[in-house]
Design a protein around this motif. Structure first.
Motif, PDB file in Angstrom:
ATOM      1  N   ALA A  39       3.301  -2.538  -0.878  1.00 30.05           N
ATOM      2  CA  ALA A  39       2.080  -3.311  -0.661  1.00 30.05           C
ATOM      3  C   ALA A  39       0.837  -2.571  -1.130  1.00 30.05           C
ATOM      4  N   VAL A  53       2.370  -7.970   6.431  1.00 32.25           N
ATOM      5  CA  VAL A  53       3.334  -8.071   5.342  1.00 32.25           C
ATOM      6  C   VAL A  53       4.614  -8.710   5.861  1.00 32.25           C
ATOM      7  N   LEU A 139       2.017 -10.504   1.083  1.00 31.82           N
ATOM      8  CA  LEU A 139       0.842  -9.852   1.658  1.00 31.82           C
ATOM      9  C   LEU A 139      -0.156 -10.930   2.040  1.00 31.82           C
TER      10      LEU A 139
END
Length: 748
Positions: A39, A53, A139
């Motif tokens: 991420a 996430v 995300l």
């Protein structure tokens, strides 16, 4: 040499539905595993990052029977992905109320997508078949620093399985209802101690679960062929990853249904929205498909789809020192697509057309990353160029030509050449301020431009005895839209104790302006079809807690979004009776969104696991806005935004000698939501629940997997497109009905 390793299976801790445990993981002593994500463009555990996430493994995708990216919403709370204008067209991705529902091929989603580290660009390239996948990360919230461009709502990161050590492979064959056929395979071969190659392919052929009663139309279905060849070489200080991909889709598009709104079209007497949704009413011409079966339609659907996609990705990683690395990512893709459609949902020829597209995308990223004791710096340069050539037409009122009702009949040809260029500089610093406190700060500067050249001609009947019509110039608009500015993030992670972390983040994201290259009904509208940038300021407070003693994991977040100049696609009725609708893409004044999420994973025993996710968005509304046609949208709920989203799954493993049987049952529930900005009861989807089931039997190198999607054949729609003022109906894009399949896999 340490080769990139295939992930046998990972638990999903922060997603709503995290799938099924592999036989190797269920029943092990270490049941709470560590998930590695990217991420922040480097490998970290999911509990380290101040981002909500959701993580989906490739194995979950395979055993759930997931075909493409439009099904990812079933795994993630507060995320919805719709096949916006039938399968094969750009999907509509919505995260926490942030999305774009426009079906035309010129626009870019506010939710970015990256495949193997490379941006896919416009929404055209977000329709991705999922095969031989390592993992997917979703995300949530603006990603205005590291992923910057057009990520107001979030980012989806897809990571293909990479070559690794050893020579091995598998072959999978599957069959299912509605003529479902699948053949997939992979072979991984170690060339030497430093390098390996991997070949993966996927063939899927099927008919749609909705079916056509109009016999002259061909059987509707799609055949999808995909292939990927990749290479990975790792030496002392340099690694090289190369990937080439190819796809070819062809078939007949999914037939649309018609939701009539009249009980008496002659006197313009409308049905109630409830009665219309049951298929009991007719359109302006008295048409009804005549069937009580939700999945049945009757439509002139000689509408072919053909698309070819190809490209490459290259990633070079140079380990400059023990703590610093330089990464270069280069990617190119080209997509050629022809997609015909029927939008009146009947056997007549009242609304037909074709969306032709050639899209070329080139992007480069150069990134420097360095570990500074306990701190970490990521900085880089991002470049993107995309060119879209559109060759579109929309034939309206063809069967009315030469009749007293044919005054508004016309065939519109609209061709657009749209060039986008992006240059961005970014940097993010992660500072270990105190042993228990980590501060992350990031900033990105982006300079973006969109040049457009839009040409339209129109075929109209000037003499009612000559129904073939004459071709006349309609409009020609040339222009440029420039945007530049800053976006970024500030976040604080506070470690309460081991496995217990709180975080707060403030993130800003921007989405650039552009040109609405869809159907435009007048030269005046074409001249005003460019739109400006949007921005979103997001506050998020979250917690990530693992209790290993009781095998429980909780992830939660509350969020507040201040959305400025939101880009909203509007499908508005024309002022003239019976004229085609006016389609706008406008910046509304402001919107406010707030809500919460909670994900829970609990290992009830060594063999049984339950996972539950809840998304809640009580407020997602336009604030104080009146559109260019004078329609007030203030306090209207944002499209595709359910108030409540609940996902749950129970998995159970049973060992039989040397074989393992793993079963799971799960559900994805969405409360009601609207399909457009007008909050019309006709263009609304009632709450529904989609159940899924699978049971997997594995013995040595053989595996059989029985799966079912929409187990109870729940009736729902992907989109209801409002043409009520034009044809007295709504175009109904059906969801997917019950589909049951079985796959057989041999590993070697």
């Amino acid at each position: 040499m340490e080769m990139t390793k295939s992930l046998a299976f990972n638990f999903i801790f922060s997603s709503v539905i995290v799938g099924i445990y592999s036989p190797e993981s269920l029943g092990s002593d270490d049941r709470i595993e560590t998930i590695e994500i990217y991420a922040q463009k480097r490998a970290q555990t999911i509990d380290e990052v101040s981002i909500a996430v959701s993580h989906v493994t490739g194995q979950e995708i395979t055993i759930r029977g997931v075909k493409d990216a439009t099904e990812l919403g079933h795994f993630v709370a507060n995320m919805k992905i719709s096949q916006n204008a039938a399968e094969g067209t750009p999907p509509a991705v919505n995260i926490r109320g942030v999305g774009l529902i426009d079906y035309n091929t010129a626009n870019t989603s506010p939710v970015a997508m990256y495949i193997d580290g490379a941006s896919v660009g416009s929404a055209n390239n977000q329709l991705v078949d999922l095969f031989d996948i390592e993992q997917i990360e979703v995300l949530k919230g603006p990603q205005g620093t590291l992923f910057g461009r057009n990520s107001t709502g979030g980012a989806i990161l897809i990571r293909s399985a990479r070559p690794d050590a050893g020579s091995y492979g598998y072959i999978t064959g599957g069959v299912g209802t509605d003529d479902w056929q699948k053949l997939q395979g992979m072979y991984n071969h170690a060339v030497d101690e430093e390098s390996a190659i991997r070949l993966a392919f996927s063939h899927t052929k099927y008919e749609y679960t909705s079916y056509n009663l109009f016999e002259p139309s061909p059987e509707a279905g799609l055949e999808q062929n995909n292939a990927r060849l990749s290479y990975l070489g790792e030496w002392d200080s340099v690694s090289v990853y190369l990937k080439a991909h190819y796809s070819h889709w062809n078939g007949i598009v999914q037939p649309v249904g018609s939701i009539g709104i009249y009980s008496d079209p002659v006197n313009q007497v409308k049905c109630s929205a409830s009665l219309a949704s049951q298929g009991k009413c007719v359109d302006s011409f008295g048409f009804n498909d005549g069937s009580d079966d939700f999945w049945a339609v009757s439509v002139n659907n000689d509408s072919p789809h053909n698309s070819i996609g190809k490209g490459w990705t290259a990633e070079v990683d140079w380990q400059v020192t023990d703590t610093a690395q330089l990464v270069w990512v280069n990617a190119f893709s080209r997509l050629d697509r022809e997609h015909a459609f029927n939008c009146d949902g009947s056997p007549a020829k009242l609304c037909e057309g074709n969306m032709g597209l050639k899209a070329e995308l080139l992007n480069n990223e150069l990134r420097y990353q360095v570990q500074l004791d306990e701190d970490y710096l990521t900085t880089g340069l991002f470049l993107l160029e995309e060119r879209l050539y559109q060759d579109n037409n929309n034939d309206l009122g063809r069967d009315l030509r030469g009749t007293p009702f044919g005054a508004n009949s016309a065939k519109f040809y609209y061709d657009n050449d749209i060039k986008s260029k992006v240059t961005a500089l970014f940097a993010q610093y992660e500072w270990q301020w105190l042993p228990s406190t980590r501060v992350t700060a990031g900033l990105r500067y982006s300079d973006e431009s969109v040049e457009y050249d839009s040409v339209s001609n129109i075929n109209v009947v000037v003499d009612q005895t000559m129904t073939e019509g004459v071709l006349l110039p309609f409009y020609h608009v040339v222009g440029k839209n420039d945007d530049d500015g800053f976006s970024g993030k500030v976040a604080i992670n506070y470690q309460l104790a081991a496995n217990k972390m709180l975080y707060y983040s403030f993130a800003n994201g921007n989405k650039s302006g552009g040109y609405n290259g869809g159907y435009l009904s007048s030269p005046e509208q074409a001249k005003e079809a460019d739109y400006g940038p949007e921005s979103l300021n997001a506050h998020e407070l979250g917690a990530k807690v693992t209790l290993p003693d009781v095998n429980l994991k909780l992830n939660g977040a509350i969020f507040y979004y201040d959305y400025q100049d939101q880009q909203v696609f509007m499908n508005q009725p024309a002022t003239a009776p019976g004229a085609p609708p006016i389609q706008l893409l406008e910046n509304v004044a402001a919107s406010t969104i707030y809500g919460a999420e909670l994900d829970l994973e609990y290992d009830i025993s060594n063999t049984m696991v339950i996972k539950v996710g809840v998304g809640y968005i009580p407020h997602a509304e336009f604030e104080n806005y009146t559109d260019p046609l004078g329609v007030t949208l203030s306090d209207k709920r944002l499209p595709f935004t359910s108030e409540i989203n609940i996902n749950a799954q129970l998995s159970y493993e049973y060992t039989i000698g040397h074989s393992v049987l793993t079963s799971s049952l799960g559900v994805d529930y969405q409360s009601e939501y609207y399909f457009d900005q007008n909050q019309s009861e006709y263009a609304m989807q009632s709450g529904y629940a989609l159940w899924h089931f699978n049971t997997l039997y594995r013995y040595e190198d053989w595996q059989a997997n029985l799966w079912a999607k929409n187990l109870f054949d729940q009736e729902y729609s992907h989109l209801k497109f409002d043409l009520s003022q034009f044809l007295g109906m709504l175009e109904d894009f059906k969801g997917e009905g019950r589909r049951i399949g079985v796959d057989f896999t041999y590993r070697f």
